[in-house]
Design a protein around this motif. Structure first.
Motif, PDB file in Angstrom:
ATOM      1  N   GLY A 133       2.947 -28.479  -8.678  1.00 52.07           N
ATOM      2  CA  GLY A 133       2.067 -29.400  -9.403  1.00 52.07           C
ATOM      3  C   GLY A 133       1.611 -30.556  -8.540  1.00 52.07           C
ATOM      4  N   TYR A 134       2.496 -31.017  -7.664  1.00 53.54           N
ATOM      5  CA  TYR A 134       2.155 -32.070  -6.704  1.00 53.54           C
ATOM      6  C   TYR A 134       2.143 -31.429  -5.316  1.00 53.54           C
ATOM      7  CZ  TYR A 134       3.250 -35.449 -10.408  1.00 53.54           C
ATOM      8  OH  TYR A 134       3.270 -36.170 -11.575  1.00 53.54           O
ATOM      9  N   SER A 135       0.985 -30.983  -4.896  1.00 51.01           N
ATOM     10  CA  SER A 135       0.880 -30.310  -3.596  1.00 51.01           C
ATOM     11  C   SER A 135       0.122 -31.213  -2.625  1.00 51.01           C
ATOM     12  CB  SER A 135       0.177 -28.966  -3.739  1.00 51.01           C
ATOM     13  OG  SER A 135      -1.069 -29.110  -4.394  1.00 51.01           O
ATOM     14  N   VAL A 136       0.701 -31.388  -1.438  1.00 54.39           N
ATOM     15  CA  VAL A 136       0.166 -32.346  -0.475  1.00 54.39           C
ATOM     16  C   VAL A 136      -0.006 -31.672   0.889  1.00 54.39           C
ATOM     17  CG1 VAL A 136       0.454 -34.606   0.602  1.00 54.39           C
ATOM     18  CG2 VAL A 136       1.424 -34.178  -1.675  1.00 54.39           C
ATOM     19  N   ALA A 137      -1.193 -31.775   1.458  1.00 57.71           N
ATOM     20  CA  ALA A 137      -1.464 -31.244   2.794  1.00 57.71           C
ATOM     21  C   ALA A 137      -1.490 -32.383   3.804  1.00 57.71           C
ATOM     22  CB  ALA A 137      -2.801 -30.501   2.820  1.00 57.71           C
ATOM     23  N   MET A 138      -0.935 -32.122   4.959  1.00 61.25           N
ATOM     24  CA  MET A 138      -0.940 -33.095   6.043  1.00 61.25           C
ATOM     25  C   MET A 138      -2.353 -33.222   6.628  1.00 61.25           C
ATOM     26  SD  MET A 138       2.273 -33.758   5.977  1.00 61.25           S
ATOM     27  CE  MET A 138       2.510 -34.775   7.445  1.00 61.25           C
ATOM     28  N   ALA A 139      -2.636 -34.350   7.252  1.00 62.09           N
ATOM     29  CA  ALA A 139      -3.935 -34.527   7.897  1.00 62.09           C
ATOM     30  C   ALA A 139      -4.138 -33.518   9.016  1.00 62.09           C
ATOM     31  CB  ALA A 139      -4.067 -35.950   8.444  1.00 62.09           C
ATOM     32  N   ASN A 140      -3.045 -33.058   9.622  1.00 60.74           N
ATOM     33  CA  ASN A 140      -3.101 -32.078  10.703  1.00 60.74           C
ATOM     34  C   ASN A 140      -3.021 -30.637  10.198  1.00 60.74           C
ATOM     35  OD1 ASN A 140      -0.293 -33.432  10.410  1.00 60.74           O
ATOM     36  ND2 ASN A 140       0.214 -31.392  11.163  1.00 60.74           N
ATOM     37  N   ALA A 141      -3.145 -30.441   8.892  1.00 61.78           N
ATOM     38  CA  ALA A 141      -3.012 -29.103   8.306  1.00 61.78           C
ATOM     39  C   ALA A 141      -4.205 -28.211   8.644  1.00 61.78           C
ATOM     40  CB  ALA A 141      -2.876 -29.215   6.787  1.00 61.78           C
ATOM     41  N   VAL A 142      -3.976 -26.899   8.578  1.00 58.13           N
ATOM     42  CA  VAL A 142      -5.065 -25.946   8.734  1.00 58.13           C
ATOM     43  C   VAL A 142      -5.942 -25.997   7.487  1.00 58.13           C
ATOM     44  CG1 VAL A 142      -3.690 -24.447  10.241  1.00 58.13           C
ATOM     45  CG2 VAL A 142      -3.722 -24.020   7.766  1.00 58.13           C
ATOM     46  N   PHE A 143      -7.141 -25.469   7.603  1.00 58.82           N
ATOM     47  CA  PHE A 143      -8.112 -25.533   6.509  1.00 58.82           C
ATOM     48  C   PHE A 143      -7.554 -24.918   5.221  1.00 58.82           C
ATOM     49  CE2 PHE A 143     -11.404 -23.272   4.088  1.00 58.82           C
ATOM     50  CZ  PHE A 143     -12.176 -24.352   3.672  1.00 58.82           C
ATOM     51  N   GLU A 144      -6.891 -23.746   5.343  1.00 62.26           N
ATOM     52  CA  GLU A 144      -6.379 -23.058   4.151  1.00 62.26           C
ATOM     53  C   GLU A 144      -5.376 -23.910   3.386  1.00 62.26           C
ATOM     54  OE1 GLU A 144      -7.316 -19.862   7.242  1.00 62.26           O
ATOM     55  OE2 GLU A 144      -6.413 -21.860   7.205  1.00 62.26           O
ATOM     56  N   ALA A 145      -4.536 -24.645   4.105  1.00 58.88           N
ATOM     57  CA  ALA A 145      -3.552 -25.508   3.446  1.00 58.88           C
ATOM     58  C   ALA A 145      -4.236 -26.681   2.757  1.00 58.88           C
ATOM     59  CB  ALA A 145      -2.527 -26.005   4.464  1.00 58.88           C
ATOM     60  N   LYS A 146      -5.220 -27.273   3.419  1.00 59.18           N
ATOM     61  CA  LYS A 146      -5.951 -28.391   2.805  1.00 59.18           C
ATOM     62  C   LYS A 146      -6.687 -27.940   1.552  1.00 59.18           C
ATOM     63  CE  LYS A 146      -6.600 -31.092   7.039  1.00 59.18           C
ATOM     64  NZ  LYS A 146      -7.576 -31.617   8.028  1.00 59.18           N
ATOM     65  N   LYS A 147      -7.218 -26.744   1.589  1.00 60.78           N
ATOM     66  CA  LYS A 147      -7.937 -26.215   0.435  1.00 60.78           C
ATOM     67  C   LYS A 147      -6.995 -25.949  -0.742  1.00 60.78           C
ATOM     68  CE  LYS A 147     -11.100 -22.456  -0.873  1.00 60.78           C
ATOM     69  NZ  LYS A 147     -11.762 -21.211  -0.400  1.00 60.78           N
ATOM     70  N   ALA A 148      -5.768 -25.515  -0.449  1.00 59.61           N
ATOM     71  CA  ALA A 148      -4.807 -25.184  -1.506  1.00 59.61           C
ATOM     72  C   ALA A 148      -4.172 -26.417  -2.138  1.00 59.61           C
ATOM     73  CB  ALA A 148      -3.709 -24.281  -0.936  1.00 59.61           C
ATOM     74  N   ALA A 149      -4.123 -27.523  -1.416  1.00 61.13           N
ATOM     75  CA  ALA A 149      -3.417 -28.721  -1.885  1.00 61.13           C
ATOM     76  C   ALA A 149      -4.279 -29.581  -2.796  1.00 61.13           C
ATOM     77  CB  ALA A 149      -2.945 -29.542  -0.688  1.00 61.13           C
ATOM     78  N   LYS A 150      -3.619 -30.256  -3.734  1.00 64.21           N
ATOM     79  CA  LYS A 150      -4.322 -31.187  -4.625  1.00 64.21           C
ATOM     80  C   LYS A 150      -4.492 -32.558  -3.970  1.00 64.21           C
ATOM     81  CE  LYS A 150      -2.516 -29.076  -8.878  1.00 64.21           C
ATOM     82  NZ  LYS A 150      -1.663 -28.046  -8.257  1.00 64.21           N
ATOM     83  N   TYR A 151      -3.560 -32.908  -3.094  1.00 64.51           N
ATOM     84  CA  TYR A 151      -3.577 -34.232  -2.475  1.00 64.51           C
ATOM     85  C   TYR A 151      -3.458 -34.102  -0.962  1.00 64.51           C
ATOM     86  CZ  TYR A 151      -2.179 -35.162  -7.311  1.00 64.51           C
ATOM     87  OH  TYR A 151      -2.097 -35.189  -8.679  1.00 64.51           O
ATOM     88  N   SER A 152      -3.655 -35.205  -0.273  1.00 64.71           N
ATOM     89  CA  SER A 152      -3.533 -35.210   1.187  1.00 64.71           C
ATOM     90  C   SER A 152      -2.777 -36.461   1.625  1.00 64.71           C
ATOM     91  CB  SER A 152      -4.916 -35.181   1.846  1.00 64.71           C
ATOM     92  OG  SER A 152      -5.660 -36.337   1.502  1.00 64.71           O
ATOM     93  N   THR A 153      -2.257 -36.397   2.839  1.00 60.74           N
ATOM     94  CA  THR A 153      -1.572 -37.532   3.433  1.00 60.74           C
ATOM     95  C   THR A 153      -1.927 -37.595   4.909  1.00 60.74           C
ATOM     96  OG1 THR A 153       0.583 -38.629   3.663  1.00 60.74           O
ATOM     97  CG2 THR A 153       0.553 -36.247   3.976  1.00 60.74           C
ATOM     98  N   VAL A 154      -1.378 -38.564   5.615  1.00 58.90           N
ATOM     99  CA  VAL A 154      -1.678 -38.701   7.040  1.00 58.90           C
ATOM    100  C   VAL A 154      -0.869 -37.653   7.817  1.00 58.90           C
ATOM    101  CG1 VAL A 154      -2.260 -41.138   6.797  1.00 58.90           C
ATOM    102  CG2 VAL A 154       0.083 -40.480   7.383  1.00 58.90           C
ATOM    103  N   SER A 155      -0.968 -37.663   9.127  1.00 62.16           N
ATOM    104  CA  SER A 155      -0.383 -36.603   9.946  1.00 62.16           C
ATOM    105  C   SER A 155       1.132 -36.710  10.068  1.00 62.16           C
ATOM    106  CB  SER A 155      -0.998 -36.629  11.344  1.00 62.16           C
ATOM    107  OG  SER A 155      -0.437 -37.688  12.106  1.00 62.16           O
TER     108      SER A 155
END
Length: 272
Positions: free
Chosen positions: A235-257
């Motif tokens: 429910g709370y999914s977070v992708a790193m700033a250095n994440a691959v595109f697929e991970a960023k697309k799957a995540a609801k939120y983002s954070t720094v590297s």
């Protein structure tokens, strides 16, 4: 809903570029546990590769490893989920991948095997930040073929190929795409093979059920394609700033590297 369980990828996420859990990440994880939130490592690493993580995070009980092919309960010292590759899938992948100039690795119950020639020249294949880890945790063999005989008694949990040419990556993916195996990667320089039913997301959902946490009460943080399934589940999914595109697309939120304490910032923002 409040977070009850946090699943943390390691390489490229909780570990910084020196393969260390930073002081701020440590503090955030500690605060989450003090609040009663369960924290689990969820990594592509397994077997001997886990020791540096266990040493840095000695209070963590649950380790989802090998991209979800195992869940290890450190407190009880037992494996509570086991999902290896089928012999036929592992054997077919080996026969395909061995035709390419890659560093091929076989993850069994206790050891990670690779060819002696690749082990001795790991710097040619492995990203530099992982070379020492590979040298410390792999068992070199003169010939990997013995691991793929029918009389081999040990299960094969994961296969990994480090490659140094992107063309090899696409060719291998194309030739293996119809096999009964999941293909992911924890970096942009490797390709990992697991059982069709083994993924970080599947293992995380099973651990959440054991801990009586709904998907909406689970937080997952990751950066690689092998993190996509757990990012899609939580429910709370977070992708790193250095994440691959697929991970960023799957995540609801983002954070720094991972170099900037992205895990700590995400835990502080969404869980504490």
């Amino acid at each position: 809903m409040a977070v009850k369980l946090i699943a943390l990828d390691m390489d490229g996420t909780t570990l910084n570029n020196e393969n260390i859990v930073s002081q701020r990440n440590h503090a955030a994880i500690h605060k989450a546990r003090e609040k009663g939130i369960a924290v689990a490592v969820c990594t592509g690493r397994c077997n001997t590769e886990l020791l540096p993580i266990i040493n840095q995070l000695p209070d963590i009980r649950y380790f989802i490893n090998g991209n979800g092919c195992k869940i290890y309960d450190k407190q009880a010292d037992k494996t509570i989920l086991s999902d290896p590759l089928s012999f036929s899938a592992a054997n077919t992948i080996y026969r395909i991948v061995r035709e390419y100039p890659v560093m091929f690795e076989v993850y069994t119950n206790e050891q990670i095997y690779t060819s002696r020639s690749c082990y001795e020249h790991a710097v040619k294949y492995v990203p530099k930040q992982f070379v020492q880890l590979v040298k410390d945790t792999r068992t070199p063999l003169d010939n990997l073929k013995a691991l793929f005989r029918k009389d081999w008694q040990k299960p094969i949990y994961k296969l990994n190929a480090f490659f140094n040419q992107s063309d090899n990556y696409e060719d291998i993916r194309t030739k293996c795409k119809d096999l009964p195996a999941i293909m992911t990667g924890s970096t942009e320089a490797n390709l990992e093979f697991n059982s069709m039913t083994a993924s970080k997301g599947t293992a995380l959902s099973k651990l959440a059920q054991m801990l009586h946490a709904a998907a909406d009460e689970v937080m997952a943080i990751g950066d690689g394609s092998n993190d996509v399934s757990m990012l899609e589940y939580a429910g709370y999914s977070v992708a790193m700033a250095n994440a691959v595109f697929e991970a960023k697309k799957a995540a609801k939120y983002s954070t720094v590297s991972n170099a900037d304490d992205g895990v700590a910032i995400a835990i502080e923002k969404y869980a504490l």
